[in-house]
Motif scaffolding. Structure first.
Motif, mmCIF file in Angstrom:
data_model
loop_
_atom_site.group_PDB
_atom_site.id
_atom_site.type_symbol
_atom_site.label_atom_id
_atom_site.label_comp_id
_atom_site.label_asym_id
_atom_site.label_seq_id
_atom_site.Cartn_x
_atom_site.Cartn_y
_atom_site.Cartn_z
ATOM 1 N N SER A 1 -8.452 -2.799 -7.950
ATOM 2 C CA SER A 1 -7.905 -1.576 -7.545
ATOM 3 C C SER A 1 -8.169 -0.475 -8.569
ATOM 4 C CB SER A 1 -6.231 -1.832 -7.497
ATOM 5 O OG SER A 1 -5.978 -2.697 -6.421
ATOM 6 N N ARG B 1 -8.489 2.468 -1.053
ATOM 7 C CA ARG B 1 -9.449 2.703 -2.135
ATOM 8 C C ARG B 1 -10.580 3.636 -1.690
ATOM 9 N NH1 ARG B 1 -8.153 -2.818 -2.890
ATOM 10 N NH2 ARG B 1 -10.003 -3.542 -2.044
ATOM 11 N N PRO C 1 -10.739 7.460 -4.257
ATOM 12 C CA PRO C 1 -11.392 6.765 -5.059
ATOM 13 C C PRO C 1 -11.605 7.578 -6.545
ATOM 14 C CG PRO C 1 -12.743 8.196 -3.887
ATOM 15 C CD PRO C 1 -11.502 8.285 -3.234
ATOM 16 N N ARG D 1 -9.973 8.266 -9.700
ATOM 17 C CA ARG D 1 -8.956 7.985 -10.712
ATOM 18 C C ARG D 1 -8.519 9.117 -11.587
ATOM 19 N NH1 ARG D 1 -10.110 2.624 -14.133
ATOM 20 N NH2 ARG D 1 -11.594 3.921 -14.929
ATOM 21 N N SER E 1 -2.634 8.374 -4.215
ATOM 22 C CA SER E 1 -2.446 6.955 -4.251
ATOM 23 C C SER E 1 -1.997 6.336 -5.403
ATOM 24 C CB SER E 1 -3.839 6.309 -4.043
ATOM 25 O OG SER E 1 -3.669 5.008 -3.950
ATOM 26 N N GLU F 1 0.777 -1.132 -0.033
ATOM 27 C CA GLU F 1 0.241 0.108 -0.042
ATOM 28 C C GLU F 1 0.684 1.166 -0.120
ATOM 29 O OE1 GLU F 1 -3.355 2.188 2.709
ATOM 30 O OE2 GLU F 1 -2.535 0.305 3.278
ATOM 31 N N ARG G 1 -0.867 3.282 -8.057
ATOM 32 C CA ARG G 1 -1.346 1.735 -8.164
ATOM 33 C C ARG G 1 -0.810 0.970 -9.553
ATOM 34 N NH1 ARG G 1 -7.693 2.551 -6.289
ATOM 35 N NH2 ARG G 1 -7.189 4.004 -4.491
ATOM 36 N N SER H 1 -3.667 -2.372 -3.439
ATOM 37 C CA SER H 1 -4.201 -1.311 -2.726
ATOM 38 C C SER H 1 -5.218 -2.203 -1.488
ATOM 39 C CB SER H 1 -5.022 -0.015 -3.187
ATOM 40 O OG SER H 1 -5.895 -0.805 -3.989
#
Length: 306
Positions: free
Chosen positions: A274, A193, A197, A199, A180, A2, A182, A188
């Motif tokens: 993810s 997440r 949230p 993207r 974040s 993470e 990924r 994750s």
């Protein structure tokens, strides 16, 4: 793994906030000042990955700062660096500032938390400055003893993972933004997440390539509200920087990073858990078929409730 990264502009030394078990010094011995800096590390899931104004933004990853494909030809240790690389990171001027910042991020992406790269340089006032860069993700933990590439061959997978790590952490404004990261090697948790949230987009390329021209690309997510949220928190490198924010008529890219459009048009779907893009076209303007799998997808926190 993470990983939540935070760009901040308040520190003078790389202090990645992760558990500190053992440390292996690469290069010069640490002096008392460096030991004191490292003592500030503490256990947490967030890491401070930028601490200078305009850190890793605009032209920071241009090959004029620190030639990354030339850097890959040597081991990542002070004694193994080329004379050009040493000159770049010890330069007391603006180019030296950019080179040190790039190297700091390279170490963060390439080495493990128990590894570090340290060296000293002399500023324009004759004051000796000690640098201590600590690792984080460990994509190339063996780099201190083995070159990342040669003049005739590449370690494309690792070079591309490090490049994506660097690109995803660029910021036009050099301000504090929590994100974040990924991809296929960075899973994750449900908590991460839920906290991140939105993207934002994806980043890929190979700035360390020795057998082809280095390149850097980005795409933006077409998810509803994604671009607006990215610009709201001043993350402009995936969607592009609006020169005229009122009319939005001109969009600029971050330095050498080429924005190729929406991720949905150039990437081949996303991970069902993810949400990261599994791969994108290497260069959509050249081929609609050649794909690139070492892609880093970034996620943002949601907009505050009205």
């Amino acid at each position: 793994m993470e990983t939540v990264m935070e760009l901040c502009c308040t520190r003078l030394a790389a202090l990645l906030v992760v558990p500190l078990v053992t440390t292996a010094c690469i290069g010069a011995e640490l002096d008392e000042e460096s030991e004191a800096l490292l003592a500030e590390a503490e256990s947490a899931i967030e890491s401070n990955n930028g601490y200078l104004p305009n850190a890793l933004s605009l032209n920071a990853l241009s090959l004029n700062a620190l030639s990354l494909n030339a850097l890959s030809l040597n081991a990542l240790s002070l004694n193994a660096l080329s004379l050009n690389a040493l000159s770049a990171i010890k330069n007391p001027g603006a180019n030296g500032t950019a080179s040190r910042e790039v190297l700091r991020y390279v170490v963060s992406c390439a080495l493990r938390p128990d590894q570090m790269f340290s060296f000293s340089w002399t500023d324009s006032a004759g004051v000796v400055r000690q640098e201590v860069y600590r690792g984080d993700l460990g994509y190339a933990h063996w780099w201190p003893t083995t070159p990342l590439g040669t003049a005739y061959s590449d370690n494309t997978y690792v070079q591309s993972q490090i490049t994506a790590c660097l690109a995803a952490r660029m910021n036009w404004y050099g301000i504090s933004v929590s994100i974040s990261l990924r991809n296929n090697e960075m899973t994750s948790t449900p908590a991460e997440r839920a906290a991140y949230p939105v993207r934002e987009g994806a980043f890929w390329g190979n700035l360390f390539a020795t057998t082809e021209a280095p390149f850097l690309r980005a795409c933006y997510s077409s998810d509803p509200g994604s671009i607006a949220r990215a610009r709201q928190v001043q993350r402009d490198c995936a969607a592009g920087h609006l020169v005229d924010p009122v009319n939005g008529t001109t969009v600029q890219q971050c330095g050498s990073m080429v924005i190729v459009g929406s991720c949905e048009s150039v990437c081949n779907g996303s991970d069902s858990t993810s949400g990261f893009y599994r791969g994108c076209l290497k260069n959509p303007s050249v081929s609609p078929w050649e794909r690139w799998d070492q892609v880093m997808t970034t996620f943002l926190t949601p907009a505050p409730s009205p």
